[in-house]
Write a protein that holds these residues in place. Structure first.
Motif, PDB file in Angstrom:
ATOM      1  N   GLN A 242      -0.052  13.377   5.790  1.00  0.00           N
ATOM      2  CA  GLN A 242      -1.175  14.291   5.975  1.00  0.00           C
ATOM      3  C   GLN A 242      -1.630  14.354   7.429  1.00  0.00           C
ATOM      4  O   GLN A 242      -2.196  15.360   7.855  1.00  0.00           O
ATOM      5  CB  GLN A 242      -2.343  13.848   5.094  1.00  0.00           C
ATOM      6  CG  GLN A 242      -2.092  14.036   3.605  1.00  0.00           C
ATOM      7  CD  GLN A 242      -3.226  13.517   2.746  1.00  0.00           C
ATOM      8  OE1 GLN A 242      -4.216  12.980   3.273  1.00  0.00           O
ATOM      9  NE2 GLN A 242      -3.113  13.661   1.435  1.00  0.00           N
TER      10      GLN A 242
ATOM     11  N   TYR B  40       0.850  -1.194   0.000  1.00  0.00           N
ATOM     12  CA  TYR B  40       0.000   0.000   0.000  1.00  0.00           C
ATOM     13  C   TYR B  40       0.886   1.244   0.000  1.00  0.00           C
ATOM     14  O   TYR B  40       1.125   1.844   1.055  1.00  0.00           O
ATOM     15  CB  TYR B  40      -0.920   0.009   1.212  1.00  0.00           C
ATOM     16  CG  TYR B  40      -1.781  -1.227   1.338  1.00  0.00           C
ATOM     17  CD1 TYR B  40      -2.920  -1.390   0.538  1.00  0.00           C
ATOM     18  CD2 TYR B  40      -1.458  -2.231   2.249  1.00  0.00           C
ATOM     19  CE1 TYR B  40      -3.707  -2.523   0.643  1.00  0.00           C
ATOM     20  CE2 TYR B  40      -2.242  -3.366   2.356  1.00  0.00           C
ATOM     21  CZ  TYR B  40      -3.368  -3.509   1.556  1.00  0.00           C
ATOM     22  OH  TYR B  40      -4.142  -4.634   1.661  1.00  0.00           O
ATOM     23  N   PRO B  41       1.385   1.665  -1.143  1.00  0.00           N
ATOM     24  CA  PRO B  41       2.310   2.816  -1.175  1.00  0.00           C
ATOM     25  C   PRO B  41       1.653   4.136  -0.796  1.00  0.00           C
ATOM     26  O   PRO B  41       2.336   5.079  -0.398  1.00  0.00           O
ATOM     27  CB  PRO B  41       2.794   2.838  -2.630  1.00  0.00           C
ATOM     28  CG  PRO B  41       1.750   2.110  -3.398  1.00  0.00           C
ATOM     29  CD  PRO B  41       1.184   1.089  -2.476  1.00  0.00           C
ATOM     30  N   ASN B  42       0.327   4.214  -0.892  1.00  0.00           N
ATOM     31  CA  ASN B  42      -0.353   5.464  -0.552  1.00  0.00           C
ATOM     32  C   ASN B  42      -0.378   5.732   0.948  1.00  0.00           C
ATOM     33  O   ASN B  42      -0.743   6.842   1.367  1.00  0.00           O
ATOM     34  CB  ASN B  42      -1.794   5.438  -1.078  1.00  0.00           C
ATOM     35  CG  ASN B  42      -1.843   5.441  -2.596  1.00  0.00           C
ATOM     36  OD1 ASN B  42      -0.976   6.030  -3.253  1.00  0.00           O
ATOM     37  ND2 ASN B  42      -2.850   4.790  -3.174  1.00  0.00           N
ATOM     38  N   THR B  43      -0.014   4.740   1.757  1.00  0.00           N
ATOM     39  CA  THR B  43      -0.005   4.960   3.195  1.00  0.00           C
ATOM     40  C   THR B  43       1.026   6.002   3.617  1.00  0.00           C
ATOM     41  O   THR B  43       0.873   6.630   4.662  1.00  0.00           O
ATOM     42  CB  THR B  43       0.278   3.632   3.928  1.00  0.00           C
ATOM     43  OG1 THR B  43       1.505   3.071   3.421  1.00  0.00           O
ATOM     44  CG2 THR B  43      -0.863   2.637   3.713  1.00  0.00           C
TER      45      THR B  43
ATOM     46  N   GLN C  51       1.721   8.843   1.998  1.00  0.00           N
ATOM     47  CA  GLN C  51       1.051  10.134   1.864  1.00  0.00           C
ATOM     48  C   GLN C  51      -0.001  10.333   2.961  1.00  0.00           C
ATOM     49  O   GLN C  51      -0.140  11.439   3.497  1.00  0.00           O
ATOM     50  CB  GLN C  51       0.405  10.245   0.485  1.00  0.00           C
ATOM     51  CG  GLN C  51       1.377  10.402  -0.666  1.00  0.00           C
ATOM     52  CD  GLN C  51       1.998  11.799  -0.710  1.00  0.00           C
ATOM     53  OE1 GLN C  51       1.558  12.717  -0.013  1.00  0.00           O
ATOM     54  NE2 GLN C  51       3.034  11.948  -1.526  1.00  0.00           N
ATOM     55  N   ASP C  52      -0.722   9.280   3.289  1.00  0.00           N
ATOM     56  CA  ASP C  52      -1.725   9.392   4.356  1.00  0.00           C
ATOM     57  C   ASP C  52      -1.076   9.709   5.690  1.00  0.00           C
ATOM     58  O   ASP C  52      -1.611  10.500   6.481  1.00  0.00           O
ATOM     59  CB  ASP C  52      -2.524   8.088   4.458  1.00  0.00           C
ATOM     60  CG  ASP C  52      -3.329   7.797   3.195  1.00  0.00           C
ATOM     61  OD1 ASP C  52      -3.607   8.761   2.443  1.00  0.00           O
ATOM     62  OD2 ASP C  52      -3.651   6.612   2.960  1.00  0.00           O
ATOM     63  N   TYR C  53       0.070   9.100   5.946  1.00  0.00           N
ATOM     64  CA  TYR C  53       0.774   9.384   7.198  1.00  0.00           C
ATOM     65  C   TYR C  53       1.280  10.823   7.228  1.00  0.00           C
ATOM     66  O   TYR C  53       1.213  11.486   8.271  1.00  0.00           O
ATOM     67  CB  TYR C  53       1.936   8.407   7.367  1.00  0.00           C
ATOM     68  CG  TYR C  53       2.780   8.680   8.585  1.00  0.00           C
ATOM     69  CD1 TYR C  53       2.331   8.327   9.854  1.00  0.00           C
ATOM     70  CD2 TYR C  53       4.022   9.307   8.472  1.00  0.00           C
ATOM     71  CE1 TYR C  53       3.097   8.576  10.976  1.00  0.00           C
ATOM     72  CE2 TYR C  53       4.786   9.565   9.588  1.00  0.00           C
ATOM     73  CZ  TYR C  53       4.324   9.192  10.836  1.00  0.00           C
ATOM     74  OH  TYR C  53       5.079   9.465  11.947  1.00  0.00           O
TER      75      TYR C  53
ATOM     76  N   VAL D 234       8.220   6.522  -1.421  1.00  0.00           N
ATOM     77  CA  VAL D 234       8.190   5.097  -1.080  1.00  0.00           C
ATOM     78  C   VAL D 234       9.595   4.501  -1.119  1.00  0.00           C
ATOM     79  O   VAL D 234       9.991   3.726  -0.241  1.00  0.00           O
ATOM     80  CB  VAL D 234       7.243   4.340  -2.034  1.00  0.00           C
ATOM     81  CG1 VAL D 234       7.360   2.832  -1.827  1.00  0.00           C
ATOM     82  CG2 VAL D 234       5.806   4.788  -1.817  1.00  0.00           C
TER      83      VAL D 234
ATOM     84  N   ASN E 116       7.389  13.312  -5.444  1.00  0.00           N
ATOM     85  CA  ASN E 116       6.728  12.195  -6.116  1.00  0.00           C
ATOM     86  C   ASN E 116       6.515  11.035  -5.136  1.00  0.00           C
ATOM     87  O   ASN E 116       7.380  10.731  -4.315  1.00  0.00           O
ATOM     88  CB  ASN E 116       7.569  11.730  -7.301  1.00  0.00           C
ATOM     89  CG  ASN E 116       6.833  10.686  -8.135  1.00  0.00           C
ATOM     90  OD1 ASN E 116       5.650  10.442  -7.943  1.00  0.00           O
ATOM     91  ND2 ASN E 116       7.552  10.080  -9.059  1.00  0.00           N
ATOM     92  N   ASN E 117       5.349  10.388  -5.249  1.00  0.00           N
ATOM     93  CA  ASN E 117       5.008   9.310  -4.325  1.00  0.00           C
ATOM     94  C   ASN E 117       5.979   8.140  -4.430  1.00  0.00           C
ATOM     95  O   ASN E 117       6.350   7.534  -3.415  1.00  0.00           O
ATOM     96  CB  ASN E 117       3.578   8.831  -4.596  1.00  0.00           C
ATOM     97  CG  ASN E 117       3.076   7.894  -3.511  1.00  0.00           C
ATOM     98  OD1 ASN E 117       3.476   7.987  -2.353  1.00  0.00           O
ATOM     99  ND2 ASN E 117       2.197   6.973  -3.883  1.00  0.00           N
TER     100      ASN E 117
ATOM    101  N   MET F 171       5.556  16.474   1.003  1.00  0.00           N
ATOM    102  CA  MET F 171       4.323  16.022   0.365  1.00  0.00           C
ATOM    103  C   MET F 171       4.301  16.326  -1.124  1.00  0.00           C
ATOM    104  O   MET F 171       3.628  15.633  -1.896  1.00  0.00           O
ATOM    105  CB  MET F 171       3.110  16.654   1.057  1.00  0.00           C
ATOM    106  CG  MET F 171       2.867  16.158   2.475  1.00  0.00           C
ATOM    107  SD  MET F 171       1.318  16.780   3.166  1.00  0.00           S
ATOM    108  CE  MET F 171       0.130  16.019   2.059  1.00  0.00           C
TER     109      MET F 171
END
Length: 217
Positions: free
Chosen positions: A134, A125-128, A130-132, A155, A150-151, A147
């Motif tokens: 935020q 789950y690489p989007n975690t 960005q969620d962290y 990662v 690049n994602n 932020m």
């Protein structure tokens, strides 16, 4: 054929120290860290206003209960348990009692497994990441710059950081395991030497008793 365990076995660790010395230093270091954490938790229990259980609205925008008394008591119990486990490992390495090192070795394996699960969750789950980011407070330094990156780069950076931590933890696990093997092997050698010495003494005494009894007759 040499087994994998024997291939990686060594009695020296970083800075050319013996594995016993390295385990003692590691146990004392962990005890100091947990002692500091324990003092902070006890201070928070005695004076909750000073350590601010609640973050102000200027930091997160809401009044969130960060840590209550129950959570602090659980964290305090964990810190006490960690101090006990680290003290056992230090005593076991110093007095050469292999059984006392096992709890600390099991804790290292558990901690390594948790960090490995974190690395796997970042990959799956690489989007975690960005969620962290935020969820961090607005006063966190360079939050906006991080932020905007690049994602995939984030990662990769997180995985590289976790990989370095896992490599270091794996090395420490190897040092403690080698110390356990050294202490266990030394204890077995001492028992064999003691038994051999007693057998030799008995074999020397038996002929003397026989000769003495013959002389008496």
């Amino acid at each position: 054929m040499i087994s994998p365990w024997d291939r990686w076995y060594s009695t020296s660790c970083c800075l050319c120290c013996h594995v016993r010395t390295g385990t003692i230093i590691l146990g004392i270091w962990y005890m100091l860290i947990n002692a500091v954490v324990l003092l902070i938790l006890l201070s928070a229990l005695n004076d909750p206003v000073q350590y601010r259980y609640h973050l102000t609205s200027s930091e997160l925008g809401t009044d969130i209960d960060v840590m209550d008394d129950a959570n602090i008591c659980i964290a305090t119990a964990i810190s006490l348990l960690m101090i006990l486990i680290c003290g056992m490992a230090t005593y076991g390495a110093y007095k050469q009692h292999a059984a006392w090192i096992i709890p600390f070795f099991c804790y290292q394996i558990f901690d390594f497994a948790l960090n490995t699960l974190v690395a796997i969750s970042v990959v799956v789950y690489p989007n975690t990441v960005q969620d962290y980011l935020q969820q961090l407070p607005g006063t966190f330094p360079y939050k906006e710059d991080i932020m905007s990156t690049n994602n995939m780069c984030l990662v990769f950076a997180v995985l590289l950081f976790i990989g370095c931590i896992l490599s270091f933890k794996a090395y420490l696990i190897g040092c403690v395991w080698n110390c356990y093997r050294y202490v266990s092997g030394r204890g077995t050698t001492e028992v064999l030497v003691y038994v051999t010495t007693n057998d030799t003494t008995l074999s020397e005494l038996i002929p003397l008793n026989v000769q003495g009894s013959t002389a008496t007759i």
